[in-house]
Design a protein around this motif. Structure first.
Motif, PDB file in Angstrom:
ATOM      1  N   VAL A  33     -95.418 -47.011  37.475  1.00 58.51           N
ATOM      2  CA  VAL A  33     -95.261 -45.553  37.433  1.00 58.51           C
ATOM      3  C   VAL A  33     -93.839 -45.174  37.842  1.00 58.51           C
ATOM      4  N   LEU A  34     -93.370 -45.766  38.929  1.00 61.82           N
ATOM      5  CA  LEU A  34     -92.027 -45.440  39.427  1.00 61.82           C
ATOM      6  C   LEU A  34     -90.945 -45.926  38.475  1.00 61.82           C
ATOM      7  N   TYR A  35     -91.123 -47.100  37.907  1.00 61.19           N
ATOM      8  CA  TYR A  35     -90.124 -47.599  36.961  1.00 61.19           C
ATOM      9  C   TYR A  35     -90.050 -46.699  35.728  1.00 61.19           C
ATOM     10  N   ASN A  36     -91.212 -46.306  35.211  1.00 61.50           N
ATOM     11  CA  ASN A  36     -91.222 -45.419  34.044  1.00 61.50           C
ATOM     12  C   ASN A  36     -90.591 -44.067  34.358  1.00 61.50           C
ATOM     13  N   MET A  37     -90.740 -43.629  35.579  1.00 61.16           N
ATOM     14  CA  MET A  37     -90.186 -42.345  35.977  1.00 61.16           C
ATOM     15  C   MET A  37     -88.696 -42.438  36.289  1.00 61.16           C
ATOM     16  N   LEU A  38     -88.291 -43.508  36.958  1.00 63.17           N
ATOM     17  CA  LEU A  38     -86.937 -43.585  37.500  1.00 63.17           C
ATOM     18  C   LEU A  38     -85.991 -44.484  36.724  1.00 63.17           C
ATOM     19  N   GLY A  39     -86.523 -45.479  36.034  1.00 62.87           N
ATOM     20  CA  GLY A  39     -85.648 -46.438  35.370  1.00 62.87           C
ATOM     21  C   GLY A  39     -84.745 -47.106  36.384  1.00 62.87           C
ATOM     22  N   GLY A 126     -73.687 -25.524  31.933  1.00 64.33           N
ATOM     23  CA  GLY A 126     -74.822 -24.966  31.191  1.00 64.33           C
ATOM     24  C   GLY A 126     -75.674 -26.060  30.559  1.00 64.33           C
ATOM     25  N   GLU A 127     -76.866 -25.667  30.127  1.00 58.19           N
ATOM     26  CA  GLU A 127     -77.801 -26.606  29.491  1.00 58.19           C
ATOM     27  C   GLU A 127     -77.410 -26.797  28.035  1.00 58.19           C
ATOM     28  N   PRO A 128     -77.606 -27.940  27.462  1.00 54.32           N
ATOM     29  CA  PRO A 128     -78.057 -29.187  28.063  1.00 54.32           C
ATOM     30  C   PRO A 128     -76.906 -30.023  28.621  1.00 54.32           C
ATOM     31  N   ASP A 129     -75.675 -29.500  28.570  1.00 57.65           N
ATOM     32  CA  ASP A 129     -74.513 -30.278  28.984  1.00 57.65           C
ATOM     33  C   ASP A 129     -74.611 -30.768  30.431  1.00 57.65           C
ATOM     34  N   ASN A 130     -75.028 -29.882  31.358  1.00 60.75           N
ATOM     35  CA  ASN A 130     -75.099 -30.318  32.749  1.00 60.75           C
ATOM     36  C   ASN A 130     -76.173 -31.392  32.936  1.00 60.75           C
ATOM     37  N   GLU A 131     -77.280 -31.268  32.223  1.00 57.94           N
ATOM     38  CA  GLU A 131     -78.324 -32.292  32.318  1.00 57.94           C
ATOM     39  C   GLU A 131     -77.815 -33.631  31.792  1.00 57.94           C
ATOM     40  N   ILE A 132     -77.126 -33.596  30.677  1.00 61.41           N
ATOM     41  CA  ILE A 132     -76.568 -34.823  30.098  1.00 61.41           C
ATOM     42  C   ILE A 132     -75.580 -35.451  31.069  1.00 61.41           C
ATOM     43  N   PHE A 133     -74.727 -34.633  31.634  1.00 56.89           N
ATOM     44  CA  PHE A 133     -73.716 -35.119  32.567  1.00 56.89           C
ATOM     45  C   PHE A 133     -74.361 -35.753  33.795  1.00 56.89           C
ATOM     46  N   VAL A 134     -75.351 -35.093  34.368  1.00 57.10           N
ATOM     47  CA  VAL A 134     -76.042 -35.607  35.559  1.00 57.10           C
ATOM     48  C   VAL A 134     -76.785 -36.894  35.235  1.00 57.10           C
ATOM     49  N   ARG A 135     -77.475 -36.910  34.103  1.00 58.40           N
ATOM     50  CA  ARG A 135     -78.222 -38.116  33.729  1.00 58.40           C
ATOM     51  C   ARG A 135     -77.287 -39.313  33.553  1.00 58.40           C
ATOM     52  N   TYR A 136     -76.129 -39.086  32.957  1.00 56.01           N
ATOM     53  CA  TYR A 136     -75.209 -40.189  32.664  1.00 56.01           C
ATOM     54  C   TYR A 136     -74.424 -40.620  33.908  1.00 56.01           C
ATOM     55  N   TYR A 137     -73.790 -39.680  34.575  1.00 58.89           N
ATOM     56  CA  TYR A 137     -72.880 -40.026  35.662  1.00 58.89           C
ATOM     57  C   TYR A 137     -73.553 -40.181  37.020  1.00 58.89           C
ATOM     58  N   LYS A 142     -78.547 -44.559  30.186  1.00 55.40           N
ATOM     59  CA  LYS A 142     -77.827 -44.924  28.968  1.00 55.40           C
ATOM     60  C   LYS A 142     -77.870 -43.762  27.975  1.00 55.40           C
ATOM     61  N   ILE A 143     -76.889 -43.728  27.099  1.00 59.18           N
ATOM     62  CA  ILE A 143     -76.779 -42.649  26.129  1.00 59.18           C
ATOM     63  C   ILE A 143     -78.044 -42.546  25.275  1.00 59.18           C
ATOM     64  N   ARG A 144     -78.590 -43.689  24.874  1.00 59.24           N
ATOM     65  CA  ARG A 144     -79.831 -43.709  24.082  1.00 59.24           C
ATOM     66  C   ARG A 144     -80.972 -43.015  24.830  1.00 59.24           C
ATOM     67  N   GLU A 145     -81.100 -43.318  26.145  1.00 59.41           N
ATOM     68  CA  GLU A 145     -82.172 -42.730  26.948  1.00 59.41           C
ATOM     69  C   GLU A 145     -81.985 -41.223  27.078  1.00 59.41           C
ATOM     70  N   ILE A 146     -80.732 -40.811  27.286  1.00 62.25           N
ATOM     71  CA  ILE A 146     -80.441 -39.381  27.421  1.00 62.25           C
ATOM     72  C   ILE A 146     -80.769 -38.658  26.122  1.00 62.25           C
ATOM     73  N   ALA A 147     -80.376 -39.251  24.993  1.00 67.05           N
ATOM     74  CA  ALA A 147     -80.637 -38.645  23.691  1.00 67.05           C
ATOM     75  C   ALA A 147     -82.139 -38.455  23.488  1.00 67.05           C
ATOM     76  N   LYS A 148     -82.905 -39.464  23.836  1.00 60.88           N
ATOM     77  CA  LYS A 148     -84.354 -39.384  23.672  1.00 60.88           C
ATOM     78  C   LYS A 148     -84.956 -38.318  24.586  1.00 60.88           C
ATOM     79  N   ALA A 149     -84.504 -38.279  25.847  1.00 58.15           N
ATOM     80  CA  ALA A 149     -85.061 -37.341  26.819  1.00 58.15           C
ATOM     81  C   ALA A 149     -84.699 -35.895  26.510  1.00 58.15           C
ATOM     82  N   THR A 150     -83.503 -35.664  25.960  1.00 57.57           N
ATOM     83  CA  THR A 150     -83.044 -34.297  25.721  1.00 57.57           C
ATOM     84  C   THR A 150     -83.239 -33.839  24.282  1.00 57.57           C
ATOM     85  N   GLY A 151     -83.568 -34.773  23.397  1.00 58.77           N
ATOM     86  CA  GLY A 151     -83.746 -34.429  21.991  1.00 58.77           C
ATOM     87  C   GLY A 151     -82.434 -34.167  21.275  1.00 58.77           C
TER      88      GLY A 151
END
Length: 179
Positions: A33-39, A126-137, A142-151
């Motif tokens: 559960v934690l791995y799927n949530m947190l990676g 602003g969204e989704p830029d700040n979410e992308i930035f936080v997820r990556y940095y 990974k970019i692939r994961e961010i793309a999938k999560a944010t659509g």
């Protein structure tokens, strides 16, 4: 009586081997559960700490758990998710300046002040830029994961990261004389 009910009854009666059994039975599930949530967002030690906190919570709250409202497994998963979210929120409070290129001659103010300014700057994207930035940095996704999560298309994610760095540099150049 189902196995979960028997285990919970032993926990309520304070049987020490009951918590050992709960750890043995539920650790693999909760780890998944934690791995799927947190990676890869938290180090292994933090995951282990969350698991320990979950089982301490189980031991302390066994008397209040009502299996008619749901399974013990679901209860433990919810507790694990809550601890993980708290840990992520704490981690977010310690934003690093490492990812932003600062000119060599730039004096860096006190760490907490600088981190606060950087966090505000990231949030101002602003969204989704700040979410992308936080997820990556911050979370290291990974970019692939961010793309999938944010659509958002992966190439668009790369573009937003590049433009976001430029915007942040511009924002920080004007923010309280940071740069």
């Amino acid at each position: 009586m189902a196995e979960e009910e028997k285990l919970l009854m032993r926990l309520k009666n304070g049987k020490r081997n009951a918590i050992d059994e709960a750890i043995a039975v539920y650790t693999p599930y909760l780890s998944t559960v934690l791995y799927n949530m947190l990676g890869n967002r938290l180090p292994k030690e933090d995951i282990e700490e969350i698991l320990s906190d979950v089982f301490v919570t189980l031991w302390r709250n066994a008397d209040t758990i009502d299996l008619e409202k749901g399974t013990l497994r679901a209860y433990l998963a919810a507790v694990a998710r809550n601890f993980a979210l708290k840990k992520l929120n704490k981690q977010r409070d310690y934003t690093s300046l490492d990812e932003i290129e600062l000119p060599d001659e730039a004096p860096i103010p006190e760490e907490n002040t600088a981190e606060s300014v950087v966090w505000d700057a990231v949030m101002s994207l602003g969204e989704p830029d700040n979410e992308i930035f936080v997820r990556y940095y911050i979370f290291g996704e990974k970019i692939r994961e961010i793309a999938k999560a944010t659509g958002v298309n992966p190439s668009t994610v790369k573009t937003k990261l590049s433009r976001g760095k430029r915007k942040l540099k511009e924002i920080l150049l004007h923010a309280e004389g940071l740069l």
